[in-house]
Design a protein around this motif. Structure first.
Motif, PDB file in Angstrom:
ATOM      1  N   VAL A   1      49.655  66.554  55.696  1.00  0.00           N
ATOM      2  CA  VAL A   1      49.651  65.146  55.148  1.00  0.00           C
ATOM      3  C   VAL A   1      49.325  64.091  56.097  1.00  0.00           C
ATOM      4  O   VAL A   1      48.493  63.144  55.803  1.00  0.00           O
ATOM      5  N   LEU A   2      49.564  64.335  57.230  1.00  0.00           N
ATOM      6  CA  LEU A   2      49.079  63.295  58.176  1.00  0.00           C
ATOM      7  C   LEU A   2      47.708  63.105  58.395  1.00  0.00           C
ATOM      8  O   LEU A   2      46.944  62.219  58.360  1.00  0.00           O
ATOM      9  N   ALA A   3      46.833  64.601  58.305  1.00  0.00           N
ATOM     10  CA  ALA A   3      45.565  64.445  58.338  1.00  0.00           C
ATOM     11  C   ALA A   3      44.908  64.030  57.216  1.00  0.00           C
ATOM     12  O   ALA A   3      43.889  63.097  57.118  1.00  0.00           O
ATOM     13  N   GLY A   4      45.674  63.865  55.998  1.00  0.00           N
ATOM     14  CA  GLY A   4      45.239  63.408  54.767  1.00  0.00           C
ATOM     15  C   GLY A   4      45.361  61.774  54.807  1.00  0.00           C
ATOM     16  O   GLY A   4      44.369  61.175  54.445  1.00  0.00           O
ATOM     17  N   VAL A   5      46.235  61.495  55.654  1.00  0.00           N
ATOM     18  CA  VAL A   5      46.252  59.905  55.858  1.00  0.00           C
ATOM     19  C   VAL A   5      45.140  59.381  56.705  1.00  0.00           C
ATOM     20  O   VAL A   5      44.693  58.417  56.621  1.00  0.00           O
ATOM     21  N   VAL A   6      44.896  60.227  57.792  1.00  0.00           N
ATOM     22  CA  VAL A   6      43.849  59.641  58.632  1.00  0.00           C
ATOM     23  C   VAL A   6      42.499  59.761  57.791  1.00  0.00           C
ATOM     24  O   VAL A   6      41.670  58.906  58.023  1.00  0.00           O
ATOM     25  N   LEU A   7      42.318  60.882  56.802  1.00  0.00           N
ATOM     26  CA  LEU A   7      41.141  60.711  56.222  1.00  0.00           C
ATOM     27  C   LEU A   7      40.908  59.900  55.163  1.00  0.00           C
ATOM     28  O   LEU A   7      39.800  59.109  55.054  1.00  0.00           O
ATOM     29  N   GLY A   8      41.775  59.215  54.500  1.00  0.00           N
ATOM     30  CA  GLY A   8      42.146  58.207  53.731  1.00  0.00           C
ATOM     31  C   GLY A   8      41.542  57.016  54.456  1.00  0.00           C
ATOM     32  O   GLY A   8      40.911  56.158  53.930  1.00  0.00           O
ATOM     33  N   LEU A   9      42.371  56.642  55.423  1.00  0.00           N
ATOM     34  CA  LEU A   9      42.041  55.558  56.299  1.00  0.00           C
ATOM     35  C   LEU A   9      40.566  55.518  56.711  1.00  0.00           C
ATOM     36  O   LEU A   9      39.823  54.479  56.766  1.00  0.00           O
ATOM     37  N   ALA A  10      40.092  56.483  57.173  1.00  0.00           N
ATOM     38  CA  ALA A  10      38.753  56.689  57.974  1.00  0.00           C
ATOM     39  C   ALA A  10      37.581  56.405  56.647  1.00  0.00           C
ATOM     40  O   ALA A  10      36.817  55.803  57.036  1.00  0.00           O
ATOM     41  N   TRP A  11      38.045  56.837  55.400  1.00  0.00           N
ATOM     42  CA  TRP A  11      37.135  56.731  54.325  1.00  0.00           C
ATOM     43  C   TRP A  11      37.110  55.074  53.950  1.00  0.00           C
ATOM     44  O   TRP A  11      35.862  54.638  53.915  1.00  0.00           O
ATOM     45  N   ARG A  12      38.026  54.564  54.163  1.00  0.00           N
ATOM     46  CA  ARG A  12      38.064  53.126  53.904  1.00  0.00           C
ATOM     47  C   ARG A  12      37.309  52.397  55.182  1.00  0.00           C
ATOM     48  O   ARG A  12      36.756  51.434  54.938  1.00  0.00           O
ATOM     49  N   ILE A  13      37.522  52.748  56.300  1.00  0.00           N
ATOM     50  CA  ILE A  13      36.603  52.137  57.324  1.00  0.00           C
ATOM     51  C   ILE A  13      35.399  52.285  57.472  1.00  0.00           C
ATOM     52  O   ILE A  13      34.569  51.307  57.627  1.00  0.00           O
ATOM     53  N   VAL A  14      34.892  53.524  57.231  1.00  0.00           N
ATOM     54  CA  VAL A  14      33.502  53.801  57.178  1.00  0.00           C
ATOM     55  C   VAL A  14      32.778  53.385  56.024  1.00  0.00           C
ATOM     56  O   VAL A  14      31.409  53.177  55.872  1.00  0.00           O
TER      57      VAL A  14
END
Length: 146
Positions: A95-108
């Motif tokens: 789940v934490l990896a999913g949070v990182v992916l969601g945040l990374a998507w918004r940044i990139v």
């Protein structure tokens, strides 16, 4: 983990990055927005994907419902001892990896004028964090399956 609980686990993992990205929102800076309004084209590390206003809303609602229902089912399964509580040591890093992916998507996908330095930092910093979380989950899953 029992077969009947694989669906809620997958639902939890699929819904997390979508809901996280929605909660974070567009990270395009104010100056870039003003320049875009004046006709200046924005630069993107990755072009944002959109299904249109309605499609995006439907996707977020479906992901949110999937996330909440999956979480409720998994918590209930843990409370009724259908799910061994030790499996949360696998689910939480995922789940934490999913949070990182969601945040990374918004940044990139943030629009910028010139280089998007945040995208580079996400790759350099977020990549190793993501790998560590996935490795922890894999090791724990392997240990619990034995």
């Amino acid at each position: 983990m029992r077969r009947g609980l694989a669906g809620p686990a997958v639902g939890l993992l699929l819904g997390t990055p979508v809901v996280t990205a929605w909660l974070v929102g567009d990270l395009t800076g104010g100056a870039a927005r003003r320049l875009a309004a004046e006709g200046e084209p924005l630069d993107y590390a990755v072009k944002p994907v959109s299904l249109g206003a309605v499609g995006d809303r439907v996707l977020v609602v479906v992901a949110g419902v999937l996330l909440v229902v999956s979480l409720v089912l998994l918590i209930r399964a843990t409370a009724t001892r259908t799910l061994d509580p030790r499996w949360w040591s696998v689910l939480v890093p995922l789940v934490l990896a999913g949070v990182v992916l969601g945040l990374a998507w918004r940044i990139v996908t943030a629009g910028a004028i010139g280089a998007n330095i945040g995208a580079g930092l996400v790759v350099l910093g977020g990549g190793p964090v993501l790998l560590i979380l996935l490795a922890v989950a894999a090791v724990q899953a392997f240990r619990l399956r034995r």
